[in-house]
Scaffold this active site. Structure first.
Site, PDB file in Angstrom:
ATOM      1  N   PHE A  80       0.846  -1.205   0.000  1.00 18.09           N
ATOM      2  CA  PHE A  80       0.000   0.000   0.000  1.00 18.09           C
ATOM      3  C   PHE A  80       0.875   1.246   0.000  1.00 18.09           C
ATOM      4  CE2 PHE A  80      -2.530  -3.383   1.896  1.00 18.09           C
ATOM      5  CZ  PHE A  80      -3.697  -3.302   1.153  1.00 18.09           C
ATOM      6  N   CYS A 191      -1.596   3.073 -10.776  1.00 16.22           N
ATOM      7  CA  CYS A 191      -2.426   2.187  -9.942  1.00 16.22           C
ATOM      8  C   CYS A 191      -3.923   2.317 -10.182  1.00 16.22           C
ATOM      9  CB  CYS A 191      -2.124   2.431  -8.460  1.00 16.22           C
ATOM     10  SG  CYS A 191      -0.444   1.987  -8.032  1.00 16.22           S
TER      11      CYS A 191
END
Length: 370
Positions: A80, A191
Site C-alpha cells: 500500500f 495504480c
C-alpha cells in the site's frame, strides 16, 4: 536460482501491467513462480507482493508445485505504498495485510514484519483471496471517491454551489473523512486506472456486478477532457498561432510519473487544435520528452512558459505553483486566462489580480464592474 535456495521467504514483486482487455497481465509473476519451482531445495514461503487479481496465489502455487516435491506456502502481502513516499510508507506502514495459508507462514511473516509495526500499525491476518481483493478494493474505493467528487463538482457548477464548501461539509463526517475528496481533472498514475479496470474485469468474469467501477472509469475518462473543453469554450477550436502554457505534467506531485496523466489528454488535444504548447514541471520534463518529443516546448522555469501565453492550464499541485508571483504572471501573459485543474487559488484573489480564472466545481465570480 541461488537466491531461491539461500532464502526462507521469497517475495514476488514484479510488474503486473494491464493486458489489452483490462485484466492484469500475470506473465511476469508466473515466470518468477516457475523459476522458484525449478530452484527449490527445501520448504519455502512465497509471497505475492505484486498487485494481482484474486486467484493468483493458486496459479503461483500450481506453477511451483508442478516443478518441485518440496513443500511451499503461498501467501499474499499486498503493498500500500504511495508513489513519492514509498520508503517512508514501507518503514512505517499504517497497516500490513497478510493473506496466509498455514500457521507456520503466519508465524514467520509476523516475525518478519514485527520491526516495522512497532509504531502501533496493525497486522491484519486473513485468508489469501481476501488479501488479494483488499488491495484492489482499497484503490478502487479511493478512485470512486475522486470520480464521485468530480460528478458533485459538476452539479455545484450547474446549481451555483461551491465544491469547497460541500467538501468540507461532507468530509467533516467522521464516517467519511477528508481524504480523496478533492475534485480535479481526473486521476492518473500506474495504480488507480489499472486497478479499477482489473477489478471490474475480475468481477465480470466471476459474475459480480461491476457497474459502480465501470461508472468510475467512464467518469474519469470524461473528466480528463474538462480543461481542454473549457479552454476551447473560451478561445475557440482554432488555436493555430496561439501559445498555451501548461504547469504540471506528472499525474501527481513528488513523482515524475506520467502514466495515464490527465496532462497528456489536454496536451494532445491542444496540439490537435493547432496550439503551440509550452510546458513546465519540476521533475517530469524528461518523461514528457519521451511522450511528446519536440512537439511541445519545455521551460526550466515555470514563469518562462507564460511568455505570450493566451492561457495557463494547471494540472499538478506542485508546491512552487501554490504561491506564485501573480503580478509577474499577468505581466508575461498575453491574455490572463488561468484554467486551474487543482483549485490552487482563491477565486476572489484571482479576480482582484485581473485574471480570468476557471476552476473546478465553483460558481463563476461576478465582479462588481459587471
Amino acid at each position: 536460482s541461488h537466491a531461491v535456495r539461500s532464502s526462507d521467504v521469497i517475495f514476488i514483486a514484479v510488474g503486473t501491467p494491464s493486458g489489452e482487455d483490462g485484466s492484469a497481465d500475470l506473465r511476469h509473476v508466473l515466470e518468477v513462480a516457475r523459476t522458484i519451482g525449478e530452484s527449490m531445495d527445501a520448504e519455502k514461503i512465497v509471497i505475492t507482493k505484486s498487485t494481482v487479481p484474486v486467484g493468483t496465489a493458486k496459479l503461483v502455487r500450481e506453477e511451483i508445485e508442478d516443478r518441485t516435491k518440496e513443500r511451499v506456502h503461498v501467501c499474499s502481502n499486498p503493498e500500500f505504498l504511495k508513489e513519492g513516499a514509498a520508503v517512508e510508507d514501507f518503514m512505517r506502514p499504517d497497516r500490513v495485510v497478510l493473506g496466509v495459508d498455514s500457521e507456520y507462514a503466519e508465524r514467520v511473516l509476523c516475525e518478519l514484519y514485527s520491526p516495522f509495526v512497532r509504531s502501533g500499525a496493525s497486522i491484519l491476518i486473513m485468508d489469501v483471496p481476501s488479501a488479494e481483493i483488499t488491495k484492489y478494493a482499497a484503490n478502487s474505493m479511493l478512485a470512486t471517491r475522486i470520480s464521485f467528487m468530480n460528478s458533485i463538482a459538476q452539479l455545484c457548477e450547474k446549481a451555483g454551489a461551491n465544491i469547497d464548501a460541500v467538501r468540507r461539509g461532507v468530509g467533516s463526517d467522521s464516517r467519511i473523512g477528508m481524504s480523496f475528496l478533492f475534485p480535479g481533472a481526473g486521476y492518473g498514475g500506474s495504480c488507480f486506472p489499472k486497478d479499477v479496470k482489473a477489478l471490474a474485469k475480475t468481477m465480470g468474469e466471476l459474475g459480480a456486478d461491476s457497474s459502480i467501477l465501470n461508472a468510475v472509469e467512464d467518469l474519469n475518462n470524461r473528466q480528463k477532457q474538462i480543461l481542454l473543453n473549457r479552454l476551447i469554450e473560451r478561445l475557440g477550436e482554432n488555436l493555430t498561432g496561439k501559445t498555451i502554457a501548461v504547469w504540471g505534467l506528472a499525474f501527481k506531485p513528488n513523482t515524475d510519473d506520467m502514466r495515464e496523466a490527465p496532462s497528456i489528454v489536454t496536451i494532445e488535444g491542444l496540439l490537435q487544435y493547432g496550439a503551440r504548447v509550452v510546458a513546465h514541471d519540476p521533475v517530469a520534463m524528461l518523461e514528457a520528452r519521451k511522450i511528446f518529443e519536440e512537439r511541445i516546448e519545455y521551460r526550466d522555469l515555470n514563469y518562462d512558459a507564460l511568455e505570450g501565453a493566451e492561457a495557463l492550464i494547471i494540472h499538478t499541485e506542485w508546491h512552487p505553483y501554490r504561491h506564485p508571483d501573480f503580478e509577474r504572471m499577468i505581466g508575461l501573459m498575453k491574455r490572463p486566462l488561468v484554467l486551474d485543474g487543482r483549485n490552487l487559488y482563491q477565486q476572489d484573489q484571482m479576480v482582484e489580480h485581473g485574471f480570468e480564472y476557471v476552476s473546478i466545481g465553483r460558481p463563476p465570480l461576478v465582479t462588481l464592474a459587471e
